[in-house]
Write a protein that holds these residues in place. Structure first.
Motif, PDB file in Angstrom:
ATOM      1  N   PRO A 141       0.793  -1.235   0.000  1.00 48.21           N
ATOM      2  CA  PRO A 141       0.000   0.000   0.000  1.00 48.21           C
ATOM      3  C   PRO A 141       0.822   1.280   0.000  1.00 48.21           C
ATOM      4  CG  PRO A 141      -0.140  -1.148   2.125  1.00 48.21           C
ATOM      5  CD  PRO A 141       0.514  -2.082   1.170  1.00 48.21           C
ATOM      6  N   ASP A 142       2.038   1.236   0.536  1.00 49.39           N
ATOM      7  CA  ASP A 142       2.860   2.448   0.594  1.00 49.39           C
ATOM      8  C   ASP A 142       3.934   2.494  -0.481  1.00 49.39           C
ATOM      9  OD1 ASP A 142       1.533   3.601   2.756  1.00 49.39           O
ATOM     10  OD2 ASP A 142       2.746   2.514   4.220  1.00 49.39           O
ATOM     11  N   HIS A 143       3.904   1.571  -1.422  1.00 50.75           N
ATOM     12  CA  HIS A 143       4.968   1.516  -2.414  1.00 50.75           C
ATOM     13  C   HIS A 143       4.978   2.797  -3.267  1.00 50.75           C
ATOM     14  CE1 HIS A 143       8.060  -0.328  -4.743  1.00 50.75           C
ATOM     15  NE2 HIS A 143       7.353  -0.336  -5.862  1.00 50.75           N
ATOM     16  N   ARG A 194       4.738   5.766  -2.492  1.00 54.59           N
ATOM     17  CA  ARG A 194       3.655   6.687  -2.130  1.00 54.59           C
ATOM     18  C   ARG A 194       4.052   8.143  -2.377  1.00 54.59           C
ATOM     19  NH1 ARG A 194      -0.911   7.357   0.998  1.00 54.59           N
ATOM     20  NH2 ARG A 194      -1.053   5.125   1.377  1.00 54.59           N
ATOM     21  N   GLU A 195       5.277   8.498  -2.047  1.00 52.69           N
ATOM     22  CA  GLU A 195       5.696   9.885  -2.188  1.00 52.69           C
ATOM     23  C   GLU A 195       5.673  10.335  -3.652  1.00 52.69           C
ATOM     24  OE1 GLU A 195       7.495   7.965   1.428  1.00 52.69           O
ATOM     25  OE2 GLU A 195       7.320   7.438  -0.691  1.00 52.69           O
ATOM     26  N   ARG A 224       3.710   8.939  -5.973  1.00 48.69           N
ATOM     27  CA  ARG A 224       2.305   8.944  -6.377  1.00 48.69           C
ATOM     28  C   ARG A 224       1.584  10.197  -5.885  1.00 48.69           C
ATOM     29  NH1 ARG A 224      -0.542   4.816  -4.012  1.00 48.69           N
ATOM     30  NH2 ARG A 224       1.131   4.068  -2.657  1.00 48.69           N
ATOM     31  N   GLU A 225       1.980  10.694  -4.704  1.00 51.85           N
ATOM     32  CA  GLU A 225       1.357  11.915  -4.181  1.00 51.85           C
ATOM     33  C   GLU A 225       1.691  13.130  -5.043  1.00 51.85           C
ATOM     34  OE1 GLU A 225       2.875  11.921  -0.228  1.00 51.85           O
ATOM     35  OE2 GLU A 225       1.158  10.816   0.606  1.00 51.85           O
ATOM     36  N   GLU A 254      -6.866   3.001  -0.023  1.00 51.11           N
ATOM     37  CA  GLU A 254      -6.385   1.633  -0.130  1.00 51.11           C
ATOM     38  C   GLU A 254      -7.495   0.664   0.200  1.00 51.11           C
ATOM     39  OE1 GLU A 254      -3.598   0.710  -1.292  1.00 51.11           O
ATOM     40  OE2 GLU A 254      -2.543   2.643  -1.357  1.00 51.11           O
ATOM     41  N   ARG A 309      10.259  -3.624   3.112  1.00 47.46           N
ATOM     42  CA  ARG A 309      10.039  -2.178   3.207  1.00 47.46           C
ATOM     43  C   ARG A 309      11.369  -1.495   3.482  1.00 47.46           C
ATOM     44  NH1 ARG A 309       5.256   0.874   4.524  1.00 47.46           N
ATOM     45  NH2 ARG A 309       5.789   2.929   5.343  1.00 47.46           N
ATOM     46  N   THR A 354       9.361   5.492  -0.504  1.00 44.50           N
ATOM     47  CA  THR A 354       9.274   4.258   0.267  1.00 44.50           C
ATOM     48  C   THR A 354       9.122   3.077  -0.675  1.00 44.50           C
ATOM     49  OG1 THR A 354       8.204   5.418   2.108  1.00 44.50           O
ATOM     50  CG2 THR A 354       7.965   3.014   2.035  1.00 44.50           C
ATOM     51  N   ASP A 398       7.880  -0.582  -0.748  1.00 46.65           N
ATOM     52  CA  ASP A 398       6.987  -1.406   0.063  1.00 46.65           C
ATOM     53  C   ASP A 398       6.373  -2.474  -0.825  1.00 46.65           C
ATOM     54  OD1 ASP A 398       5.212  -2.420   1.963  1.00 46.65           O
ATOM     55  OD2 ASP A 398       3.700  -0.873   1.558  1.00 46.65           O
TER      56      ASP A 398
END
Length: 287
Positions: free
Chosen positions: A194-196, A198-199, A201-202, A211, A232, A273, A275
């Protein structure tokens, strides 16, 4: 452990065993498939293609090669290698398929870990991808494995040929994986958590979708679920080129808006990150 190319290929047209004869693979029916100068073979019949040039483009493959060879996903590769080597039959010859191998990074890392393991038995390796550019890049970088252009929907290998099948961020076709695995063989699927990234994607999306809760889905037919593992780790991307390479090797390149891609292109550095989830399944030992 000795690393050798996998040889038990099957004709993609009629499923008959292929035999290597000089610079071609041939089946008893007379179908012939040339071995390229780099050592790989195209076993994807034209009638099985959904486009003229399926899979990753030449540019996407080059981006993936640069990014992965820089070592950002090495923790993933190390976890995969540990899991595979732990599951292989002890002190016996074995075979492993990377189904959707890309430019071969994870299979090369597995080969390195296996070569360092004790024992005089062999590990036969086969990398398969629907992208001819990916397989060409893989064959150029590592000649000790077998490399074929092919589809997970119709794997050009004989039944029960593998002790392990890898599906790295790919498209699993579980009936085919069950067909080519030996009873007790390992299917290892690796997918984004879920956090793969993420930065990243944001930055490229206006908003992230919520999620979905992890579903306790049953294992695929013919398989028994094994314990999984999460990997992770932080990853510092240095420079616009590395950020661009990471974006180019993911589906986010096409899903992001033009504005989102522009925001990513303007970055000089980015901490993200990593993940991912390793899900293991054992091929059922009895029907």
């Amino acid at each position: 452990m000795y690393i050798v190319p996998f040889q038990s290929l099957a004709c993609p047209l009629d499923g008959a065993p292929l035999q290597r004869s000089g610079s071609a693979w041939r089946c008893p029916s007379g179908h012939s498939f040339d071995v390229a100068r780099e050592g790989h073979t195209n076993l994807l019949p034209v009638q099985n293609k959904r486009s003229r040039d399926p899979g990753d483009s030449k540019e996407m493959v080059a981006a993936r090669r640069r990014f992965l060879n820089a070592g950002g996903y090495q923790p993933i590769a190390a976890a995969v290698a540990r899991t595979v080597l732990r599951h292989l039959p002890p002190a016996a010859d074995a075979a492993c398929l990377d189904a959707g191998c890309g430019e071969g990074y994870y299979l090369r890392q597995l080969a390195g870990a296996a070569a360092a393991a004790a024992g005089d038995h062999t590990l036969a390796l086969l990398g398969l991808d629907i992208s001819k550019w990916a397989v060409l890049s893989a064959a150029k970088q590592f000649a000790q494995a077998g490399w074929v252009v092919g589809s997970n929907a119709n794997l050009p290998v004989r039944p029960g040929a593998f002790d392990c099948v890898l599906c790295m961020f790919g498209f699993p076709v579980h009936p085919e994986f069950a067909r080519v695995l030996k009873p007790g063989g390992l299917l290892l699927q690796v997918d984004a958590g879920p956090d793969h990234l993420r930065e990243l994607r944001e930055i490229i999306y206006p908003a992230l979708k919520p999620e979905r809760p992890a579903a306790d889905a049953p294992p695929p037919a013919g398989f028994v679920r094994l314990d999984g593992e999460a990997v992770r780790s932080p990853l510092q991307l240095a420079g616009q080129a590395q950020i661009a390479d990471l974006l180019a090797m993911t589906p986010h390149l096409y899903r992001a808006t033009a504005e989102g891609r522009a925001r990513a292109a303007a970055l000089d550095s980015l901490a993200v990150t990593v993940d991912v989830r390793l899900a293991g399944f054992e091929r059922a030992r009895s029907a």
